[in-house]
Design a protein around this motif. Sequence first.
Motif, PDB file in Angstrom:
ATOM      1  N   TYR A 331       0.830  -1.212   0.000  1.00 63.28           N
ATOM      2  CA  TYR A 331       0.000   0.000   0.000  1.00 63.28           C
ATOM      3  C   TYR A 331       0.863   1.261   0.000  1.00 63.28           C
ATOM      4  O   TYR A 331       0.548   2.251   0.644  1.00 63.28           O
ATOM      5  N   GLY A 332       1.963   1.190  -0.730  1.00 61.05           N
ATOM      6  CA  GLY A 332       2.842   2.341  -0.816  1.00 61.05           C
ATOM      7  C   GLY A 332       3.515   2.675   0.501  1.00 61.05           C
ATOM      8  O   GLY A 332       3.816   3.842   0.771  1.00 61.05           O
ATOM      9  N   ASP A 333       3.735   1.647   1.340  1.00 62.63           N
ATOM     10  CA  ASP A 333       4.348   1.789   2.669  1.00 62.63           C
ATOM     11  C   ASP A 333       3.464   2.527   3.666  1.00 62.63           C
ATOM     12  O   ASP A 333       3.927   2.895   4.751  1.00 62.63           O
ATOM     13  N   ASP A 334       2.206   2.748   3.330  1.00 65.68           N
ATOM     14  CA  ASP A 334       1.262   3.322   4.294  1.00 65.68           C
ATOM     15  C   ASP A 334       0.780   2.238   5.246  1.00 65.68           C
ATOM     16  O   ASP A 334       0.741   1.049   4.900  1.00 65.68           O
ATOM     17  N   HIS A 335       0.387   2.662   6.448  1.00 63.93           N
ATOM     18  CA  HIS A 335      -0.186   1.765   7.438  1.00 63.93           C
ATOM     19  C   HIS A 335      -1.694   2.033   7.492  1.00 63.93           C
ATOM     20  O   HIS A 335      -2.117   3.182   7.672  1.00 63.93           O
ATOM     21  N   LEU A 336      -2.484   0.971   7.326  1.00 58.62           N
ATOM     22  CA  LEU A 336      -3.937   1.107   7.190  1.00 58.62           C
ATOM     23  C   LEU A 336      -4.627   0.465   8.381  1.00 58.62           C
ATOM     24  O   LEU A 336      -4.400  -0.708   8.689  1.00 58.62           O
ATOM     25  N   LEU A 337      -5.471   1.247   9.033  1.00 59.67           N
ATOM     26  CA  LEU A 337      -6.167   0.816  10.245  1.00 59.67           C
ATOM     27  C   LEU A 337      -7.665   0.981  10.070  1.00 59.67           C
ATOM     28  O   LEU A 337      -8.143   2.079   9.749  1.00 59.67           O
TER      29      LEU A 337
END
Length: 458
Positions: A331-337
Motif C-alpha cells: 500500500y505504498g508503505d502506508d499503514h492502514l487501520l
Amino acid sequence: MYAVVGGGIAGLAAAHRLQDHGLDAHVYEASGDIGGLAGVYETGGDPIERFYHHLSRSEETILELAEELGIDDRIEWRIGKNAYYVDGVVHPLDTPWQILAYPHLSLYDTFRLAALTKEVDLRGGIPAFDTYDDLSDFEDVPVREFLIEHTTRGVYDRFFEPLLDAKFGDRKTDVSAAWLLGRIKFRGERDLLRGEVLGYLEGSFGVLLDALVDSVDRENVTTNARVTDIGFSNTEATARSSGETKTAETITVETPTGTTTREIEGVVVATMPNVLAELTGHQCAIDFQGAVCAVLTMDEPLTNTYWLNVADEAPFGALIEHTNFVPPERYGDDHLLYVASYVQSPEEQNWQADDDALADRWLSGIADLFPDFSRDRVRDIEIARNPRAAPVYERGYLDMVIPYDLASEGLAGVYYAGMASRAQYPERSLNGGIVAGREVADRIATEDGDGNGDENAG
C-alpha cells in the motif's frame, strides 16, 4: 433472460453459475459500483475493502470459486494476530502461553473456554464431542445462558460480554447460542507458535469481483440501474384474493438515460430483504444492524496486532490493523487501520455524526486508549456506512429466513440470494453470499431442465 438484482458477491456468483448452466443472466446494480460490502477504496498501492475482510479455510465454496476463476494462486494464507484491550493493556491472545497469561480469567475459566473453542462439552465432568454438531439444537438458547452453563460465569462476564456489547449492543440478550457456535466453527486453523491462519486475496477481494464480472461478461452487468418493479402474470390483488401463485414476467429498470421494461424468465433478488419487500411485497422479520467503518491511512503502525477487540469504554468496538496482516509495502508503505462499530439504531451517535465529527470522535477515542498516539500520524480517513450490514442472529432466526425459491410463497420465478437467506446462517460472510448465489442458480437450472450443474453445490 434471468435478471439478477444486486451486483454484490451473491448476485455476481448467481449470474456466473446461471451462465455455467447455459442460461442467460444480466446483473443490475443500483449504485455506481459493484461489490456491495466487498467494494474497495484506492490506496497508494493495492485497493483495500471499505469493510474489513479475510478468509478462513473452512470457507470452501469461495476457495472453489477462486480456483474455477483461475485466481486461486492469488490467495495468501497469513497469520492474523489477535489481542484484547482490557483496563488499558493490550493482551495478545495468539499462543497457548499468551492465553494462559491472560490475567482476567482464572486457570479454570481458561480451561473451560479452551474446551468450548475445541467444541468439547465438559458439563458433568465427562467430555462429549458431539454436543455441538447440530447448531439448530441451540437455536432457541440465549447466548448468555449457554455460556454460563457451558463454560463459567467468569468466562461470560470477563471475556464474552464485552464482545457481545460491541457486536450487538442492547440486542445481546436476544442473540442465539447457535450464532456463537457458528462463529467458533467458522474460525480458521491455528498455528500454535504464531496464531490464527487467515486468507486474503493479493490485490484485495476486488480481484474476485473483477474475475466474476469478466466471467459474466461486462456487457451483462449494468451499474446505476435500479430495478423498480417486477411485473407479474396476475395482479397482486387477484393473487391474494384467490390464493393463486403469480409469475414474474418483466422487470422495470431505471437508469440515468431513462426507464425500460424487459421480459424475463425469472428474477434473482440478491440484496437486503427490504428490496425484495419493495419489489414483491414479501416481508422478512429479520432485524439488521448497521455498521460504520473507517480506514485510517497512517505514517506508522498503532499496534503490532491485526485484530484488537476493545473491552474498555470506547466509541468503537474494534481496531483492525490491516497492514499488520498484509504488509504495508502493498500500500505504498502506508499503514492502514480499520476503526469499526456496529449500530443498532439510526439514533446512535456513530450513525448520526457527519464524517468530520465521527473522525474527531474516533481519533479522540484512539488517543484515550493509546496516549502516545498523535493525530499527526493520520494522513487520510475514509468512512463507509451501511444501514444493513449484518443480521441480528436472535433466537428463532431460522424460522425467519427467506427461501431460495419463493414459488412456495406464491411468487413463481422469484428467487432470493440475499443476506436473509439460509446460506448466511449462523454468520454472514462472502462465502455465504457465493453459496446463496449457487443455490438459486442450481434450483433455476433444475427447473429449466439443465443437467450440467451440481445440484448439491455449495
